[in-house]
Design a protein around this motif. Structure first.
Motif, PDB file in Angstrom:
ATOM      1  N   ALA B  48     -29.137 -61.171  -6.594  1.00 58.81           N
ATOM      2  CA  ALA B  48     -29.530 -59.873  -6.034  1.00 58.81           C
ATOM      3  C   ALA B  48     -30.383 -60.063  -4.777  1.00 58.81           C
ATOM      4  O   ALA B  48     -30.220 -59.344  -3.781  1.00 58.81           O
ATOM      5  CB  ALA B  48     -30.301 -59.057  -7.073  1.00 58.81           C
ATOM      6  N   ILE B  49     -31.268 -61.061  -4.831  1.00 63.33           N
ATOM      7  CA  ILE B  49     -32.121 -61.334  -3.661  1.00 63.33           C
ATOM      8  C   ILE B  49     -31.271 -61.815  -2.489  1.00 63.33           C
ATOM      9  O   ILE B  49     -31.421 -61.357  -1.353  1.00 63.33           O
ATOM     10  CB  ILE B  49     -33.215 -62.366  -4.026  1.00 63.33           C
ATOM     11  CG1 ILE B  49     -34.215 -61.737  -5.001  1.00 63.33           C
ATOM     12  CG2 ILE B  49     -33.952 -62.843  -2.770  1.00 63.33           C
ATOM     13  CD1 ILE B  49     -35.201 -62.718  -5.624  1.00 63.33           C
ATOM     14  N   LEU B  50     -30.349 -62.726  -2.770  1.00 62.31           N
ATOM     15  CA  LEU B  50     -29.484 -63.235  -1.701  1.00 62.31           C
ATOM     16  C   LEU B  50     -28.575 -62.142  -1.144  1.00 62.31           C
ATOM     17  O   LEU B  50     -28.375 -62.039   0.070  1.00 62.31           O
ATOM     18  CB  LEU B  50     -28.628 -64.402  -2.219  1.00 62.31           C
ATOM     19  CG  LEU B  50     -29.371 -65.720  -2.424  1.00 62.31           C
ATOM     20  CD1 LEU B  50     -28.457 -66.746  -3.075  1.00 62.31           C
ATOM     21  CD2 LEU B  50     -29.888 -66.241  -1.074  1.00 62.31           C
ATOM     22  N   ARG B  54     -28.093 -60.824   2.585  1.00 53.39           N
ATOM     23  CA  ARG B  54     -26.799 -61.055   3.230  1.00 53.39           C
ATOM     24  C   ARG B  54     -26.147 -59.748   3.667  1.00 53.39           C
ATOM     25  O   ARG B  54     -25.574 -59.665   4.746  1.00 53.39           O
ATOM     26  CB  ARG B  54     -25.878 -61.779   2.225  1.00 53.39           C
ATOM     27  CG  ARG B  54     -24.716 -62.501   2.861  1.00 53.39           C
ATOM     28  CD  ARG B  54     -24.054 -63.470   1.892  1.00 53.39           C
ATOM     29  NE  ARG B  54     -24.017 -62.994   0.512  1.00 53.39           N
ATOM     30  CZ  ARG B  54     -24.404 -63.707  -0.539  1.00 53.39           C
ATOM     31  NH1 ARG B  54     -24.867 -64.923  -0.377  1.00 53.39           N
ATOM     32  NH2 ARG B  54     -24.332 -63.212  -1.762  1.00 53.39           N
ATOM     33  N   ASN B  55     -26.275 -58.714   2.842  1.00 54.93           N
ATOM     34  CA  ASN B  55     -25.472 -57.500   3.060  1.00 54.93           C
ATOM     35  C   ASN B  55     -26.207 -56.337   3.727  1.00 54.93           C
ATOM     36  O   ASN B  55     -25.573 -55.456   4.278  1.00 54.93           O
ATOM     37  CB  ASN B  55     -24.931 -56.996   1.713  1.00 54.93           C
ATOM     38  CG  ASN B  55     -24.091 -58.044   1.030  1.00 54.93           C
ATOM     39  OD1 ASN B  55     -23.556 -58.941   1.686  1.00 54.93           O
ATOM     40  ND2 ASN B  55     -23.982 -57.968  -0.288  1.00 54.93           N
ATOM     41  N   VAL B  56     -27.533 -56.315   3.621  1.00 55.70           N
ATOM     42  CA  VAL B  56     -28.249 -55.144   4.136  1.00 55.70           C
ATOM     43  C   VAL B  56     -28.719 -55.393   5.566  1.00 55.70           C
ATOM     44  O   VAL B  56     -29.315 -56.426   5.858  1.00 55.70           O
ATOM     45  CB  VAL B  56     -29.453 -54.790   3.225  1.00 55.70           C
ATOM     46  CG1 VAL B  56     -30.222 -53.608   3.788  1.00 55.70           C
ATOM     47  CG2 VAL B  56     -28.968 -54.485   1.817  1.00 55.70           C
ATOM     48  N   SER B  57     -28.410 -54.444   6.423  1.00 60.40           N
ATOM     49  CA  SER B  57     -28.863 -54.543   7.812  1.00 60.40           C
ATOM     50  C   SER B  57     -29.237 -53.134   8.289  1.00 60.40           C
ATOM     51  O   SER B  57     -29.237 -52.197   7.494  1.00 60.40           O
ATOM     52  CB  SER B  57     -27.757 -55.126   8.687  1.00 60.40           C
ATOM     53  OG  SER B  57     -26.636 -54.265   8.631  1.00 60.40           O
ATOM     54  N   HIS B  58     -29.533 -53.014   9.563  1.00 60.17           N
ATOM     55  CA  HIS B  58     -29.880 -51.703  10.100  1.00 60.17           C
ATOM     56  C   HIS B  58     -28.650 -51.047  10.717  1.00 60.17           C
ATOM     57  O   HIS B  58     -27.878 -51.705  11.423  1.00 60.17           O
ATOM     58  CB  HIS B  58     -30.984 -51.830  11.158  1.00 60.17           C
ATOM     59  CG  HIS B  58     -32.289 -52.262  10.577  1.00 60.17           C
ATOM     60  ND1 HIS B  58     -33.105 -51.406   9.876  1.00 60.17           N
ATOM     61  CD2 HIS B  58     -32.913 -53.456  10.572  1.00 60.17           C
ATOM     62  CE1 HIS B  58     -34.181 -52.065   9.471  1.00 60.17           C
ATOM     63  NE2 HIS B  58     -34.083 -53.316   9.874  1.00 60.17           N
ATOM     64  N   CYS B  59     -28.486 -49.753  10.444  1.00 65.02           N
ATOM     65  CA  CYS B  59     -27.391 -48.982  11.053  1.00 65.02           C
ATOM     66  C   CYS B  59     -27.582 -48.981  12.573  1.00 65.02           C
ATOM     67  O   CYS B  59     -28.695 -48.773  13.055  1.00 65.02           O
ATOM     68  CB  CYS B  59     -27.429 -47.556  10.501  1.00 65.02           C
ATOM     69  SG  CYS B  59     -26.313 -46.422  11.347  1.00 65.02           S
ATOM     70  N   THR B  68     -23.134 -50.849   5.198  1.00 72.34           N
ATOM     71  CA  THR B  68     -21.999 -50.646   6.101  1.00 72.34           C
ATOM     72  C   THR B  68     -22.549 -50.147   7.423  1.00 72.34           C
ATOM     73  O   THR B  68     -23.521 -49.402   7.443  1.00 72.34           O
ATOM     74  CB  THR B  68     -21.032 -49.585   5.543  1.00 72.34           C
ATOM     75  OG1 THR B  68     -21.777 -48.378   5.354  1.00 72.34           O
ATOM     76  CG2 THR B  68     -20.400 -50.021   4.246  1.00 72.34           C
ATOM     77  N   ASP B  69     -21.949 -50.540   8.509  1.00 70.49           N
ATOM     78  CA  ASP B  69     -22.440 -50.144   9.823  1.00 70.49           C
ATOM     79  C   ASP B  69     -21.328 -49.417  10.584  1.00 70.49           C
ATOM     80  O   ASP B  69     -20.285 -50.021  10.828  1.00 70.49           O
ATOM     81  CB  ASP B  69     -22.886 -51.390  10.591  1.00 70.49           C
ATOM     82  CG  ASP B  69     -23.676 -51.034  11.826  1.00 70.49           C
ATOM     83  OD1 ASP B  69     -24.069 -49.868  11.963  1.00 70.49           O
ATOM     84  OD2 ASP B  69     -23.898 -51.932  12.657  1.00 70.49           O
TER      85      ASP B  69
END
Lengths: 245, 207
Positions: B48-50, B54-59, B68-69
């Motif tokens: 979950a930490i990785l 890996r998957n969360v970023s800023h729109c 998702t962006d």
């Protein structure tokens, strides 16, 4: 631990955890006090009702070791008295108030009472709430703060030869020397700033033109930066926002 | 150094201790909890930490956190893109979304202007907001920064940089908190509530 009650203004506020903050207060009778306010960010669920905001006037109760010391006090109560809402209507007022907070925090010691500085700061904030021009009041505040801490420069006569400069004579200011340098003595000094025309009378506590007030502010800020060992971070923002066109 | 020291356990404690609000005792408690957990549970935690890293970023449009962006709110055709709610942090978006009342979209500044801390407009996503307002059909920008000294200062700055766009600028109402009592309200709360008082029943109110 002893309880200390006093009037206070929050000069600085830093997040410590999800709900707690570290605050730097200037109090009327006890000087600068650093304290932690636990749970202050919980809003209506905290003991502080709506938190403690910067530069509002209130009554604070802190729990601290007798004599203060380097340890953080703990805020046990806070009641806002005046929100200084007028500051929040103009950016120049806000930046002027932030500048006053920064230099006050930097030039006073913890638990060293300065009731005169406290009164000057409250007076400044009250005036800024209505002000169109901020620099005339800021120069008064700078002079009062420097006078109270024993670092107000000498503007009456040249510090080297003691001569009172003639009106319209080009003069310089040396922070290291702590005052004025006349045209005859100025060449012998490396560290110096030229005083612009109209600036000297303001530095002596007399009224002046808004442009000269900015110049006077800048000279006293130069001296304050010398005392602090760095330029106040709020000064460039203030000068960019509030200087008359 | 004690011979009974277990290096991997010490390392886990040190890592937990870096988390906000976690001291040495809590870190030790968490480390022993992980030690007692099954391999699957421990793997789920580390995965979950990785995954979040890996998957969360800023729109790229609103700067909210997303997998998702652009984010799901910016992509939603039901949303009113002409109404932008400007907030300080992604968690402010979550708080406003929880009301279910916002039909517009968001713009996350990623902080507030704090001259005392050396945080200026250039450290936030203000330029992107101005570009967004200028380049799209925005009618209203709601300056929903926190009602603190810094939040109000940030709103004043936004007012100055958005002034020439002609967009309508609003602030959420402020004053008395629902469920609070007048006698415990501060002068600032009362002042805001008095100045911002509204009609008891709006003309459009059907009740």
């Amino acid at each position: 631990m002893a309880l200390t009650k006093d009037e206070a203004i929050a000069l600085r506020r830093l997040d410590y955890s999800e709900t707690s903050q570290v605050l730097v207060f200037l109090t009327r009778e006890h000087g600068k006090v650093r304290a932690i306010a636990k749970g202050v960010k919980r809003g209506t669920k905290s003991r502080f009702a709506v938190g403690i905001d910067l530069l509002e006037l209130g009554h604070v109760v802190v729990s601290a070791r007798p004599g203060g010391g380097a340890e953080l006090a703990t805020v046990t109560e806070w009641k806002q008295v005046r929100s200084m809402a007028g500051l929040r209507q103009r950016l120049a007022r806000m930046h002027a108030a932030e500048y006053a907070a920064e230099v006050t925090a930097a030039l006073t010691e913890d638990w060293d009472p300065h009731p005169r500085v406290f009164a000057a700061l409250v007076g400044l904030l009250d005036d800024l709430c209505q002000a169109n021009q901020v620099f005339d009041r800021l120069v008064d505040f700078q002079r009062e703060l420097l006078d109270e801490i024993g670092s107000l420069p000498e503007f009456a006569a040249c510090l080297t030869c003691g001569r009172i400069p003639e009106p319209d004579e080009p003069v310089h200011f040396s922070s290291f020397e702590g005052g004025l340098l006349c045209r005859d003595c100025e060449p012998a000094h490396v560290e110096k700033r030229e005083l612009l025309h109209g600036c000297l009378s303001i530095l002596r506590g007399q009224p002046g033109h808004p442009t000269s007030q900015v110049a006077a502010f800048d000279i006293l800020n130069y001296h304050i930066a010398h005392l602090m060992g760095r330029n106040p971070t709020t000064a460039p923002v203030l000068l960019a926002t509030a200087s008359p066109a | 150094m004690s011979s009974s020291r277990i290096e991997s356990l010490e390392r886990l404690k040190q890592e937990f201790q870096k988390l906000p609000g976690i001291g040495p005792r809590s870190a030790e408690r968490l480390a022993f909890h992980v030690l007692r957990a099954t391999k699957e549970e421990a793997s789920a935690l580390s995965d979950a930490i990785l995954a979040v890293k890996r998957n969360v970023s800023h729109c790229r449009i609103c700067f909210n956190l997303t997998e998702t962006d652009p984010c799901s709110i910016c992509r939603d055709p039901q949303r009113d893109a002409g109404e932008i709610w400007v907030v300080e942090q992604p968690r402010d978006v979550a708080a406003l979304e929880a009301t279910g009342l916002i039909r517009g979209v968001y713009h996350v500044l990623m902080g507030h202007i704090a001259a005392l801390e050396g945080v200026g407009p250039g450290d936030l996503t203000i330029d992107a907001l101005v570009q967004r307002v200028k380049s799209s059909d925005v009618r209203e920008v709601v300056l929903a920064t926190n009602p603190t000294f810094e939040g109000d200062g940030t709103a004043l700055h936004l007012e100055s940089v958005l002034a020439d766009t002609g967009v309508k600028l609003t602030r959420p109402a402020r004053g008395l908190a629902v469920g609070s009592q007048l006698e415990y309200a501060t002068a600032a709360m009362l002042e805001s509530a008095i100045r911002g008082r509204t009609s008891f029943r709006e003309p459009s109110d059907p009740s």
